[in-house]
Design a protein around this motif. Structure first.
Motif, PDB file in Angstrom:
ATOM      1  N   LEU B 121       0.833  -1.207   0.000  1.00  0.00           N
ATOM      2  CA  LEU B 121       0.000   0.000   0.000  1.00  0.00           C
ATOM      3  C   LEU B 121       0.862   1.249   0.000  1.00  0.00           C
ATOM      4  CD1 LEU B 121      -2.954  -0.677   2.444  1.00  0.00           C
ATOM      5  CD2 LEU B 121      -3.091  -0.077   0.051  1.00  0.00           C
ATOM      6  N   VAL B 122       1.930   1.217   0.809  1.00  0.00           N
ATOM      7  CA  VAL B 122       2.837   2.373   0.859  1.00  0.00           C
ATOM      8  C   VAL B 122       3.451   2.607  -0.514  1.00  0.00           C
ATOM      9  CG1 VAL B 122       4.964   3.245   1.853  1.00  0.00           C
ATOM     10  CG2 VAL B 122       3.316   2.076   3.296  1.00  0.00           C
ATOM     11  N   GLN B 138       2.360   8.107   3.705  1.00  0.00           N
ATOM     12  CA  GLN B 138       3.080   8.458   4.932  1.00  0.00           C
ATOM     13  C   GLN B 138       2.307   7.987   6.149  1.00  0.00           C
ATOM     14  OE1 GLN B 138       3.412  12.653   4.532  1.00  0.00           O
ATOM     15  NE2 GLN B 138       5.215  12.554   3.212  1.00  0.00           N
ATOM     16  N   ARG B 139       1.010   8.213   6.114  1.00  0.00           N
ATOM     17  CA  ARG B 139       0.190   7.815   7.252  1.00  0.00           C
ATOM     18  C   ARG B 139       0.193   6.299   7.418  1.00  0.00           C
ATOM     19  NH1 ARG B 139      -5.311  11.342   7.144  1.00  0.00           N
ATOM     20  NH2 ARG B 139      -4.398  13.375   7.541  1.00  0.00           N
ATOM     21  N   GLU B 140       0.115   5.571   6.267  1.00  0.00           N
ATOM     22  CA  GLU B 140       0.114   4.114   6.331  1.00  0.00           C
ATOM     23  C   GLU B 140       1.409   3.639   6.994  1.00  0.00           C
ATOM     24  OE1 GLU B 140      -2.317   1.933   5.155  1.00  0.00           O
ATOM     25  OE2 GLU B 140      -1.120   0.304   5.983  1.00  0.00           O
ATOM     26  N   PHE B 213      -9.385   3.654  12.449  1.00  0.00           N
ATOM     27  CA  PHE B 213      -7.967   3.767  12.087  1.00  0.00           C
ATOM     28  C   PHE B 213      -7.782   3.807  10.575  1.00  0.00           C
ATOM     29  CE2 PHE B 213      -7.871   1.744  16.293  1.00  0.00           C
ATOM     30  CZ  PHE B 213      -7.085   2.663  16.953  1.00  0.00           C
ATOM     31  N   ASP B 214      -8.685   4.485   9.857  1.00  0.00           N
ATOM     32  CA  ASP B 214      -8.550   4.498   8.404  1.00  0.00           C
ATOM     33  C   ASP B 214      -7.888   5.778   7.920  1.00  0.00           C
ATOM     34  OD1 ASP B 214     -10.636   6.220   8.933  1.00  0.00           O
ATOM     35  OD2 ASP B 214     -11.652   5.784   7.061  1.00  0.00           O
ATOM     36  N   MET B 215      -6.924   6.253   8.703  1.00  0.00           N
ATOM     37  CA  MET B 215      -6.274   7.526   8.366  1.00  0.00           C
ATOM     38  C   MET B 215      -5.659   7.513   6.969  1.00  0.00           C
ATOM     39  SD  MET B 215      -5.947   6.588  11.662  1.00  0.00           S
ATOM     40  CE  MET B 215      -4.412   5.732  11.538  1.00  0.00           C
ATOM     41  N   ALA B 216      -5.143   6.322   6.549  1.00  0.00           N
ATOM     42  CA  ALA B 216      -4.441   6.259   5.264  1.00  0.00           C
ATOM     43  C   ALA B 216      -5.397   6.441   4.099  1.00  0.00           C
ATOM     44  CB  ALA B 216      -3.709   4.931   5.134  1.00  0.00           C
ATOM     45  N   GLU B 217      -6.671   6.122   4.321  1.00  0.00           N
ATOM     46  CA  GLU B 217      -7.620   6.264   3.220  1.00  0.00           C
ATOM     47  C   GLU B 217      -8.557   7.446   3.422  1.00  0.00           C
ATOM     48  OE1 GLU B 217      -9.391   2.433   2.572  1.00  0.00           O
ATOM     49  OE2 GLU B 217      -7.424   1.535   2.339  1.00  0.00           O
TER      50      GLU B 217
END
Lengths: 422, 334, 179
Positions: B121-122, B138-140, B213-217
């Protein structure tokens, strides 16, 4: 020396970059562009770019429509506060043309305006919950909001564009038989008010996401002429219903609500804006209740015949201002009328978001990207209010103007028809 | 020679069957998840077969690759993600049976394999050249680094305790299956094991990028974050990979804490009925774990900010995990 | 700060601006049942003393509120009205003050007031692009609502040759609106 400067430049390019939020973005319900300069997660600078949905409504009011048509145009300035703009417009025109309004009409106007405030604040609460990823609350609040929408439909025949206003009064009466239905809605909201307060003010994750986020200090709010709940949440006692004696609000005792009533101190963050809006729902319930109790009898409009009214308006000469406290803040209309002229000679609309957008850079600087949606939503922005289409004669390469698009569409229909026939 | 070839063939065949089952149940559970969360939120929700429709539709759609993206990496990342999730599935005991590729230290292998989908994903985020995707990546990464320590700590604590008490080879799912943790500990140890279980339940939504915890999306912040530029087939691969990963991850928790089978209890001896009963029982266990850690959490919480999430994992979860570890150790000493 | 009556406010402007104040009008209107007063003051000032009149608001109210600047094309001149508001903290004491400035089209220039009221920036930017005046010293000179490909030298609210008449297009079957 120049080398050092160059090095600094490259360093800056590396550490900060621009994230465009908008014009189309899931966090925005209407088009606007926020250009964020960010360093990692921290926001260094914000530039607000508006005008994506400028529809030239003031131009229409000044050139094409007669004033009565302009009421319905004003109603469509905003999709949510469809009462605020007509309210301010009719006040301005009545002042300019010297039209008297019967007291009963003033009370009906206030009831409708306050019902709209309840619906608008609930709508906002849902959107705010969605922005921080709390969809359960979003659905819950919008479900709750349906009650007031039903009540408005019952009174005005429509959920949103209610077309209640006319120069010199209102177009529909609210009769005694209709009171119980309105009271039922008010009772419903009073019964769930504590529950809503519990969710929004006590929930741990909502607290984590809204406390000390998007702070607007009292001094900044005053300097930037911020209006409405955004200003009041910063501790500014500014409320058109309190300051100006207008409509039936002149008979009410309305005090601007600041968040220290519940929290004891004013921080000016998103949490405080939630507090203010929640309390305003209760205030609106009280105002409607008072209006229902004290509604005077009498006519609802001073001149029911539209043709006669138009003749009066055509002869009218003068200028006036209309100020109404919309759910988002002070809504301001200026009108100048010239005798013998059909449309308004000058019409200037100032929607509350127009003023409140000035606060965005101040609120967002130093915050994280994650705070942008909720901090931006916390002013309850209404872009269609702020912007008011311009067709461009020579479209930019790659863009089509309205006319071309229309022709393209016709062309496609014809092509499909031809294919179908074959 | 022929025998080993034959068993290799069987293994490959079984592997394919497990992958197919993993994809099927992954999407099915995703459908159930969406339906149940919708009901909790007062909505009707999509039909349970919606994820299957989504995938089949995505497979038909065009895959658009941004001009500025690193093309090969952009296309490779979803494949890597699905591969990582698929291999993970082979090392985890499923349907009440031992893992296909079981062997010494498979728990350690699983811990490493868990990183691969997140890393994919990163990679996807950084290769797609969109600022939203970059921030998402970055968040992931931050999330990955934050939950890794408590995750490893709780898994290792359980394995070490079991190995120590029973003397059997630790870090093996089969050892844990033979000696479930709850049978090996006293009252103090039970509290410790519960704490470790809680830590793991809290990490699952982080691993799966689900609210809170879905900060990356983060739809409303980053418009989809790492996956913002993905479409068509490439996106379908991520979609399937995420569903498979969800099954694998929950199966790990089930394997660590609830390795019980139903068939011995109700006394079914015959092989085939026992397999079916255990398989269904496994699916029920997976559903329960998912219900608590994914669905209820999603309906009851708002999204955290990245620094808040990082603190929750790095400080709170680690402290709780350490406490659990110490309690397990005290249990041994007593 | 003491609350002045509308008459006193006009007086104070007269003494502060002298000949700069061209005319004044007080509008009071009784409303609803209690007959409380809706109050507005209209002042007309010369372009030269405009800045001074804005500065004078600060002696009446900390942080005077500016609602908006309205503008209209009078033919040879452009009329700007700055809509201020004071005493907004007090119940039913708020007074809207419209400060009217008339600028000749030959020299449509007005000083910025963003140094006194920073919140005036948006409305100054809008007035600049819509009616074609020049705000001297404005901190941000870009367009606000009009897109960058909108032709330079066309001002939508003008009613003369620089108006948007050439840009108006209508859908098939409709007439071009005439004034």
């Amino acid at each position: 020396m120049s080398n050092i400067k160059n090095m600094d430049d490259t360093k800056e390019v590396k550490t900060s970059y621009t994230i465009p939020i908008g014009p189309i973005h899931p966090a925005l319900k209407e088009p606007i562009r926020l250009d964020l300069s960010v360093d990692g997660e921290e926001i260094i600078d914000v530039d607000v770019v508006v005008g994506q949905v400028h529809r030239g409504m003031e131009w229409l009011g000044m050139n094409r429509n007669n004033p009565i048509q302009t009421i319905y145009l004003a109603e469509r300035i905003c999709g949510i506060c469809s009462v605020s703009h007509p309210f301010a417009l009719v006040m301005a025109v009545e002042q300019a043309a010297g039209i008297e309004v019967p007291p009963r009409a003033e009370y009906i106007r206030v009831i409708i305006a306050e019902m709209e405030r309840i619906h608008s604040h609930l709508l906002w609460a849902g959107v705010a919950a969605h922005e921080i990823g709390f969809d359960s609350v979003f659905y819950l609040v919008w479900k709750v909001r349906e009650e007031i929408m039903d009540a408005m439909e019952y009174l005005a025949g429509n959920r949103n564009s209610k077309a209640m206003f006319q120069f010199g009064g209102v177009r529909r009466d609210i009769t005694e038989e209709q009171f119980p239905r309105v009271r039922k809605s008010l009772d419903y909201y009073l019964s769930i008010f504590d529950q809503l307060g519990n969710i929004f003010l006590k929930d741990k994750t909502i607290n984590m996401r809204t406390r000390n986020v998007g702070i607007l200090k009292k001094e900044d709010a005053l300097r930037l002429t911020i209006v409405g709940p955004t200003a009041r949440a910063s501790g500014v006692s500014k409320d058109a219903r309190q300051g100006h004696a207008y409509s039936a609000y002149a008979d009410m005792d309305i005090k601007a609500i600041t968040p220290d009533v519940i929290t004891g101190k004013v921080v000016g963050d998103v949490y405080d804006r939630i507090v203010v809006r929640l309390l305003e729902i209760k205030q609106s319930i009280e105002i409607i209740d008072k209006c229902l109790k004290e509604m005077p009898s009498g006519a609802i409009i001073s001149e029911p015949k539209v043709a006669k009214l138009l003749a009066v308006l055509k002869k009218a000469e003068g200028e006036g201002i209309g100020v109404h406290e919309a759910p988002r803040g002070e809504c301001f209309h200026y009108v100048r009328m010239e005798a013998g002229m059909d449309p308004l000679a000058c019409w200037k609309v100032r929607a509350p978001t127009y003023a409140n957008l000035m606060a965005i850079p101040t609120m967002l600087k130093g915050e994280q990207i994650a705070d942008v949606p909720i901090a931006f939503a916390s002013i309850d922005p209404c872009m269609s209010c702020t912007n008011r289409a311009i067709t461009v004669k020579q479209p930019r390469k790659g863009t089509e103007c309205l006319l071309d698009l229309h022709e393209l569409s016709l062309e496609k229909t014809r092509r499909l028809e031809a294919e179908f026939d074959r | 020679m022929i025998g080993s070839n034959f068993s290799l063939g069987i293994t490959i065949l079984l592997g394919i069957v497990i992958l197919a089952l993993g994809v099927f149940f992954g999407l099915l559970y995703l459908g159930i998840d969406r339906k149940l969360v919708a009901r909790m939120q007062g909505r009707i929700g999509p039909p349970i077969r919606q994820p299957f429709r989504d995938v089949s539709k995505l497979l038909m759609k065009e895959s658009i690759i941004p001009d500025d993206a690193i093309s090969w990496l952009f296309k490779f990342a979803p494949v890597l993600c699905l591969m990582g999730a698929a291999v993970l599935l082979l090392y985890v005991p499923l349907f009440g049976q031992p893992a296909l590729l079981e062997g010494s230290g498979d728990i350690i292998v699983v811990l490493y394999l868990l990183i691969i989908p997140a890393l994919a994903l990163v990679l996807a985020g950084f290769s797609s050249s969109s600022p939203f995707a970059t921030v998402g990546a970055q968040r992931e990464m931050v999330t990955l680094m934050s939950y890794e320590f408590p995750l490893v700590m709780s898994v290792v604590a359980i394995a070490w305790h079991t190995g120590h008490v029973t003397g059997a080879s630790p870090f093996l799912f089969s050892t844990l299956a033979a000696f479930p943790i709850w049978g090996q500990v006293g009252p103090v140890g039970i509290i410790g094991a519960v704490l470790l279980l809680l830590v793991l339940l809290f990490i699952i939504p982080g691993e799966l990028s689900k609210i809170p915890f879905d900060m990356a999306e983060a739809e409303t912040e980053l418009a989809g974050g790492v996956l913002v530029e993905y479409s068509g087939r490439n996106f379908a691969l991520f979609y399937v990979a995420n569903a498979v990963k969800a099954i694998a991850l929950v199966a790990i928790v089930v394997g660590l804490f609830f390795p019980y089978n139903l068939s011995p209890v109700i006394g079914i001896g015959a092989a085939i009925p026992a397999t079916i009963v255990d398989g269904i029982f496994f699916l029920v266990k997976v559903f329960l774990v998912m219900f608590v850690s994914v669905m209820v959490a999603r309906a009851a919480m708002a999204r955290f900010k990245i620094d808040q999430a990082s603190k929750i994992y790095f400080i709170s979860s680690t402290l709780v995990g350490l406490l659990g570890l110490i309690l397990l150790w005290i249990d041994l000493v007593i | 700060m003491e609350i002045l009556s509308p008459e006193k406010i006009v007086e104070s402007f007269k003494s502060a601006l002298g000949d700069g104040l061209l005319s004044s009008r007080i509008h009071q209107q009784e409303v609803a049942i209690t007959r409380n007063l809706f109050q507005a003051i209209w002042l007309s000032v010369t372009p030269g003393s405009f800045k001074k009149s804005v500065a004078h608001f600060s002696s009446l109210q900390d942080y005077p509120h500016l609602a908006v600047v309205s503008s209209s094309d009078l033919g040879e001149e452009i009329e700007l009205i700055y809509h201020f508001s004071i005493y907004y903290e007090y119940q039913f004491k708020e007074i809207s003050v419209g400060v009217r400035v008339v600028l000749p089209k030959s020299k449509p220039e007005i000083p910025t007031i963003t140094d006194i009221i920073p919140g005036a920036l948006f409305t100054e930017r809008e007035t600049q692009e819509m009616i074609g005046i020049k705000v001297i010293g404005i901190p941000d000179d870009r367009r606000l609502f009009l897109s960058d490909d909108f032709p330079i030298g066309v001002y939508p609210w003008r009613k003369d040759d620089t108006g948007p008449q050439d840009l108006l297009k209508t859908l098939p079957g409709q007439k071009v609106p005439g004034r």
